[in-house]
Structure formats: structure tokens, C-alpha cells
Design an enzyme around this catalytic site. Structure first.
Site, short mmCIF file in Angstrom:
data_model
loop_
_atom_site.label_atom_id
_atom_site.label_comp_id
_atom_site.label_asym_id
_atom_site.label_seq_id
_atom_site.Cartn_x
_atom_site.Cartn_y
_atom_site.Cartn_z
N ASP A 483 0.85 -1.18 0.00
CA ASP A 483 0.00 0.00 0.00
C ASP A 483 0.90 1.24 0.00
O ASP A 483 1.81 1.36 0.82
CB ASP A 483 -0.90 0.00 1.24
CG ASP A 483 -1.97 1.06 1.14
OD1 ASP A 483 -2.99 0.77 0.52
OD2 ASP A 483 -1.77 2.16 1.68
N GLU A 526 -4.80 2.30 -4.25
CA GLU A 526 -3.34 2.26 -4.24
C GLU A 526 -2.84 0.96 -3.64
O GLU A 526 -1.68 0.86 -3.25
CB GLU A 526 -2.79 3.47 -3.46
CG GLU A 526 -3.02 3.43 -1.97
CD GLU A 526 -4.38 4.00 -1.56
OE1 GLU A 526 -4.55 4.32 -0.39
OE2 GLU A 526 -5.27 4.10 -2.43
#
Length: 617
Positions: A483, A526
Site C-alpha cells: 500500500d 493504491e
């Protein structure tokens, strides 16, 4: 041929029919009035009531499910102090409020209103006296049931838990009473509906019995006045069909219309003699036309049910070969619309053309067909050994290819064959376009359009298979959850366009680092997941560290620095199944973020997790 009657009757068939029609219409109107009245009463009175009661039952179930979620979340939070248990509690609150409002509106003015108020009071008592206190740390500490781990008074907590159970049991009893009231009301309304349908049906049955009596009397009259003469006419027609065209009709007491019909049949029989000769030729034309239609329909059915481009190409070529041509070639237009590529050739075998043969639009037989959008040919072949014809493949007014048929023998491509080829090309064009679109869509369905990584759908298809394979053969399988750190701040500061560029650069950096056996998926905004078959935790951690360094270096010296946190989990060391492995990797990702971001964390051995959620930035 002559027509005779034994008596004359001035009444007509129309008069006979009008009398019967009046009787039937009267009965039909009575039945219609009964049926419409019954249905109108049901639709205006009972149907809305039953609909509202059933909708209220659905809302009551939804409200109860939300209350159970609130009670379970509050108890879990009070017992463990973990904020994860507040999620079902908070998610259930708006559902409970919405269901309560809709339930109150549906039961307004009904017999269940009193029990609805009792249920609402019991629900509010539980929420105000216990639920809100359980989920509010300050109120919980005020009554001595909240605080740091180890500082809670166990006796007070137990007493508080029991009080919550007593209040929730009181709500549950009120809920059960209200639920029973609604069911009783639905049953009562349904019984009333059934009784109304029964008596209205009985009344319709009585009217229908009267209609049967009227029909019997009408049948006797019609038999004497119409059926007998019609049977005489039918017998005379059968004689005409058998070739006995000079026998008189014996109509009896026939109305004027039937006498006129007998005379017309006599005239028609004379014309029939003249048409017998032409009938043979017409039958042959119909047979040939049916054969052509059969060829086109068979080919259309063959290609319409498949989305395989190779299968459609082969089926269209086989259908064209069935018309007697020696060789079939199918050309498809490239995306730039400037050239056609040879996609299938019956002379090349089942594997298709070995070399990419290309024809520029506007040149040659096939090129001219694609340019002008109409059939061209037959034209002689260059070696003079036969001739060829090309038919365009058109979809929505746009040429998508061409069907080329070559005849090497003495057969001529006549008008009939050309019509069949045009019809075949019309059906084939749509099937070929659909097959091409299907292949393109299948590729796009598993690819993320921004990063060109595999998407969540591909991950959800691959991940269970890899877990099953690893468990079956007792081989390690590692999962890396990645992430980007502070991605929201990056978007807010530099804009979403720059955020998209960061994702693209990150994805390319990951692709450059991972091994050939690893698979990279973009599963969220993301959030990126790397699936590592045949990889234990030690090697997965080493790979994750390389990925972290690659992400950190991807921005370049002049770009804002962006980093990533990574969590690593291995099957079977950290999890016993697919869901556990996902949860273990997420927990490791949370640990990496909590430790300061831009680092790799490994999961703890086999700690169960309630669910998988997206890591925060």
C-alpha cells in the site's frame, strides 16, 4: 356444375349469427361485471393492505437484523476494547433507524400499532440505557465497565452485561409479539381474499351454467340452419378435390349466403383446372427457394451461437464450401482500416494460414470489395484455372472484412449462388465482429486500464486455485500486500493526474523486480497484491524488501518521494486457508504502517482475523 336447394328461406346467416351473438354477449357482460367487480375490490381494498403488511414484515426483519448487529458489536467492543467491533454497530444504526421509520409508516392505523409502540420503547430503552453506554468509552468508564486492559472491574462488567441482556431480551419479546401480530393480520387478510374469490367464482360458475344452456339451444338452431348446408358444401368440395367436378350440391334449407357460396365454389373449380398446369412449376420454384433459405439458416445457426473466432471462421468457410466452391478465404480488416489480413484459408488446414498475408484496401478483388462495400466478381484467376468472387462482410454499414470464394472447375457462380453468399456474409459479419469483440473484452476484463496490471477479478480467480494447489501438494505460497504511503496527501497536494502517474511508475517498478513466477495485481486504489507461488516467508520478505526499495527509487531525484508499506504472509506458516492468508497479510501491512511506514513486516503465525479490509494511507 350446378347448385340446387330444396326450399327457399329469406333469412340470412347474418341474422342467425346475430341472434346467437346477442345471447353470448349478454352472458359475457355479466361474467365481466362479476369478474371486474371482484378484482376491483381485491385490488382497492385487500391487495394494498396485504402488500403493506408483507412489506412491514420485511422491514421488521431488517430492523431486527440491525439490532442484533448493534448488540453483537457493542458486546464485542465492551469485552475486548477493539474498535473493529464498532464497525457492525455503527453500520447497523442507520439501517435500524430507516427500517423503524418505514415500519411505522406501513403499520400506521393498523391493529399492530400498540405492539409497535411497545417494541419501539423496548428498543429505545436498550439503546439509551445500555447500548450507547457500551460503545462510548467515557460513559463506560463512568459506570466502571470501561478503561485500559486489566483495570476493568469484572463484577461491574458482568453485571452490566447481564443488564444489557435483560433489556435486549425485553426488546426481543416485544419484537416477537409484533411479528406475530403482522403474521396474524396477513393470514386474516389472505383468508378474506380467499373467501371473496370463492364466492365470486361460485357466482361466475352459476352464470357460466346459464351460458352453457344458451349455447346448447344455439347449437341446435345453428346445426339445422347452417351446419347441415355447410357439410353439404364440404362434401361437394371433397368431390372436387377427388376430380368429380360435375356433381350438384344438395344444400337443403340453406340461407342465401350459402347458396351464393356454392355458386362461387363452382366458379373456383373451373379456375382450378386452369391452375393445375402452373402448380408444378410453382412447386419447383418453392423447393429451390426453400433449399436456398435452408442453406443460409443452417450457416447462421452454426455461427450465431459461438464467440470463438476460430470456430466462426471455420463454420463460415465450411458453409461456403457446401455451395460447391473449391476454396474459401476469409479476410478481416485491421484496426487501421487500411489493409485486410488473411484470417482463414481452407487450403491451409485447421491451423490457419502459416504466413500473414496482407491486402491493401482498394487493390485486387478482395481490396476493391472492401473499399466499395459490394460483391465483385466472378473474375478469372491469374493462372486462368478458374474464377473467384468476393463478398464484403458488413456490420452496421461498416466493412469489417471480405469472403473470397474460388472455383477451380467448370462450375459457374450463378445468380442463385451469389445471393446465398451475400446472405451468408450478412450473418457471418455480425458473428465475426462479436467473436472479435469477445476476445478483446475477455482480455480487458482481467486487466487494470491504468497500470496494465492484473485486476481484482483476475486475483479472485487465481488466488483460490493457487491456495488449493499449495495445500494439495504441501508447497509454500506467500502473499505480499503493498500500500502506497500517504497516497491521499499526494493526490491532494499534486493532483490526481500526478497520483495516476505515481501508480503507473510504481507498477512498472514492481514488474521490473518480480520474478517470472510471481503475479502482480492491483486490487484497490493504491493497494497492490503480489502472489508468490513456491515461495516461503524468508524469500518473500527478501522480495518484498526489493519491491519497497524499487518503489522508493521510482520517483526520481526531482519528483516528490513516495514510499510503500508491505505486509508478508505465508501459507501454511501464517494461515490455514485463503481467507486467513489475506487477513494475515493485511495485519502485517497494518503493522508496517504503524511502525512508521516505508518498511516490510511479516505476519505472526496463524492469528485469525475477522475480515479483510483495505489498508489506510
Amino acid at each position: 356444375m350446378s347448385t340446387t336447394t330444396t326450399t327457399q328461406d329469406h333469412r340470412t346467416v347474418g341474422a342467425e349469427v346475430r341472434m346467437v351473438v346477442r345471447a353470448i354477449c349478454a352472458v359475457a357482460i355479466v361474467l365481466l361485471v362479476i369478474n371486474i367487480g371482484a378484482r376491483a375490490w381485491l385490488l382497492m381494498r385487500l391487495a394494498p393492505e396485504i402488500k403493506d403488511l408483507r412489506a412491514a414484515s420485511v422491514q421488521l426483519d431488517a430492523l431486527h437484523e440491525g439490532m442484533v448487529d448493534e448488540e453483537t458489536g457493542a458486546r464485542g467492543y465492551l469485552a475486548t476494547g477493539s474498535p473493529l467491533f464498532l464497525q457492525p454497530y455503527k453500520a447497523a444504526q442507520p439501517r435500524v433507524a430507516a427500517a423503524a421509520v418505514r415500519l411505522a409508516a406501513l403499520l400506521s392505523g393498523s391493529e399492530a400499532t400498540r405492539d409497535l409502540l411497545v417494541e419501539e420503547q423496548a428498543r429505545q430503552r436498550w439503546s439509551e440505557a445500555w447500548g450507547s453506554t457500551a460503545v462510548d468509552p467515557r460513559q463506560a468508564r463512568a459506570v466502571g465497565v470501561g478503561g485500559a486492559v486489566g483495570s476493568v472491574d469484572t463484577a461491574r462488567l458482568t453485571s452490566f452485561m447481564l443488564e444489557g441482556k435483560r433489556l435486549f431480551d425485553a426488546y426481543r419479546q416485544a419484537h416477537t409479539r409484533l411479528q406475530q401480530d403482522i403474521r396474524t393480520a396477513v393470514d386474516r387478510a389472505s383468508d378474506q381474499e380467499n373467501r371473496w374469490l370463492f364466492w365470486s367464482g361460485a357466482l361466475q360458475a352459476v352464470v357460466a351454467a346459464g351460458a352453457v344452456a344458451v349455447a346448447v339451444a344455439a347449437r341446435r338452431q345453428m346445426t339445422r340452419r347452417i351446419t347441415a348446408p355447410v357439410e353439404a358444401l364440404a362434401d361437394g368440395i371433397r368431390r372436387i378435390a377427388d376430380g368429380q367436378r360435375h356433381r350438384p350440391f344438395e344444400l337443403g334449407a340453406a340461407p342465401r349466403e350459402l347458396v351464393s357460396l356454392g355458386e362461387s365454389i363452382t366458379t373456383m373449380a373451373e379456375a382450378l383446372e386452369r391452375q393445375v398446369v402452373d402448380l408444378g412449376e410453382q412447386r419447383e420454384q418453392v423447393r429451390l427457394h426453400a433449399a436456398r433459405l435452408s442453406t443460409v439458416l443452417a450457416a447462421a445457426r452454426e455461427v450465431a451461437g459461438s464467440l470463438s473466432l476460430r470456430y466462426v471462421l471455420r463454420s463460415v468457410a465450411d458453409a461456403a464450401r457446401g455451395l460447391g466452391v473449391d476454396r474459401v478465404r476469409i479476410w478481416l480488416l485491421k484496426d487501421d482500416d487500411n489493409a485486410l489480413m488473411l484470417s482463414f484459408d481452407t487450403a491451409a488446414g485447421p491451423q490457419g494460414p502459416a504466413d500473414a498475408t496482407r491486402v491493401v484496401v482498394g487493390t485486387g478483388l478482395v481490396g476493391r470489395t472492401a473499399k466499395y462495400g459490394r460483391p465483385i466478381g466472378p473474375e478469372p484467376l491469374e493462372d486462368g484455372a478458374g474464377h473467384a468472387v468476393a463478398v464484403p462482410l458488413i456490420v452496421g454499414g461498416r466493412v469489417v472484412g471480405a469472403l473470397e470464394c474460388l472455383v477451380l472447375q467448370a462450375m459457374e457462380l450463378g445468380h442463385e449462388v451469389l445471393e446465398i453468399l451475400e446472405a451468408l456474409a450478412g450473418h457471418a459479419a455480425g458473428a465475426l465482429a462479436s467473436a472479435q469483440l469477445h476476445e478483446q473484452t475477455a482480455e480487458l476484463a482481467v486487466t487494470d486500464p491504468l497500470t496494465h496490471l492484473a485486476n481484482r477479478r483476475a486475483f479472485e480467480a487465481d488466488f483460490p486455485n493457487e491456495v488449493d494447489r499449495a495445500q494439495r501438494y504441501q508447497r509454500p505460497l506467500s502473499l505480499i500486500s503493498l500500500d502506497l504511503d500517504n497516497f491521499k496527501l499526494l493526490n491532494d497536494r499534486y493532483g490526481h493526474a500526478y497520483g495516476d502517474l505515481v501508480l503507473q511508475q510504481t507498477s512498472q517498478a514492481l514488474i521490473d523486480v518480480v520474478r517470472g513466477s510471481d503475479r502482480v495485481y492491483r486490487v484497490g486504489g493504491e493497494e497492490i497484491t503480489v502472489l508468490c507461488p513456491e515461495t516461503d516467508a524468508q524469500h518473500a520478505n527478501a522480495l518484498a524488501e526489493r519491491l519497497r526499495a524499487a518503489v522508493e527509487a521510482a520517483g526520481g531525484p526531482d519528483a516528490p518521494v513516495f514510499t510503500a508499506s508491505l505486509g508478508v504472509a505465508e501459507l501454511p506458516r501464517h494461515a490455514s486457508g485463503a481467507a486467513d492468508l489475506l487477513a494475515a497479510a493485511d495485519r502485517a501491512l497494518y503493522a508496517a504502517k504503524n511502525d512508521g511506514r516505508n518498511r516490510v513486516a511479516s505476519a505472526e503465525p496463524k492469528i485469525p482475523s475477522p475480515s479483510r479490509s483495505v489498508a489506510g494511507s
